[in-house]
Design a protein around this motif. Structure first.
Motif, short mmCIF file in Angstrom:
data_model
loop_
_atom_site.label_atom_id
_atom_site.label_comp_id
_atom_site.label_asym_id
_atom_site.label_seq_id
_atom_site.Cartn_x
_atom_site.Cartn_y
_atom_site.Cartn_z
N TYR A 10 0.72 -1.17 0.39
CA TYR A 10 -0.08 -0.59 -0.02
C TYR A 10 0.83 1.38 -0.03
O TYR A 10 2.34 1.54 0.07
CB TYR A 10 -0.60 0.05 1.23
N TYR A 18 -3.64 3.80 -0.36
CA TYR A 18 -4.06 3.40 -1.86
C TYR A 18 -2.99 1.88 -1.99
O TYR A 18 -2.72 2.10 -1.44
CB TYR A 18 -3.73 4.37 -3.04
N VAL A 19 -3.68 1.23 -3.03
CA VAL A 19 -3.07 0.28 -3.45
C VAL A 19 -3.21 0.44 -4.94
O VAL A 19 -3.84 0.70 -5.53
CB VAL A 19 -3.94 -1.45 -2.79
#
Length: 77
Positions: A10, A18-19
């Motif tokens: 991440y 976020y990924v």
């Protein structure tokens, strides 16, 4: 030893998590419904249910480090 198949990277960008890609549907740049302040609680032993907003797949986060989330089941083949 931590099983690599149960981890996913991440990023923290301006206070959001976020990924790069969803492990289930492949959607790119997914904003996670998890705040950076929750990372410390997970490190301290609290589990967190994480539902990916792109496909509604869910996993339980059981640990974190500076780069990876550790889930309760494999997300890599």
């Amino acid at each position: 030893m931590i099983p690599f198949s149960q981890t996913w990277p991440y990023d923290l960008i301006m206070g959001d998590m976020y990924v790069h890609r969803c492990p289930f549907c492949g959607q790119e740049n997914v904003l996670l419904p998890m705040r950076p302040k929750e990372l410390q609680a997970v490190r301290d032993g609290k589990k967190k249910l994480l539902v990916f907003p792109c496909c509604k797949a869910s996993l339980t986060v059981i640990d974190t480090d500076a780069d990876y989330l550790l889930f309760d089941r494999p997300v890599r083949s």
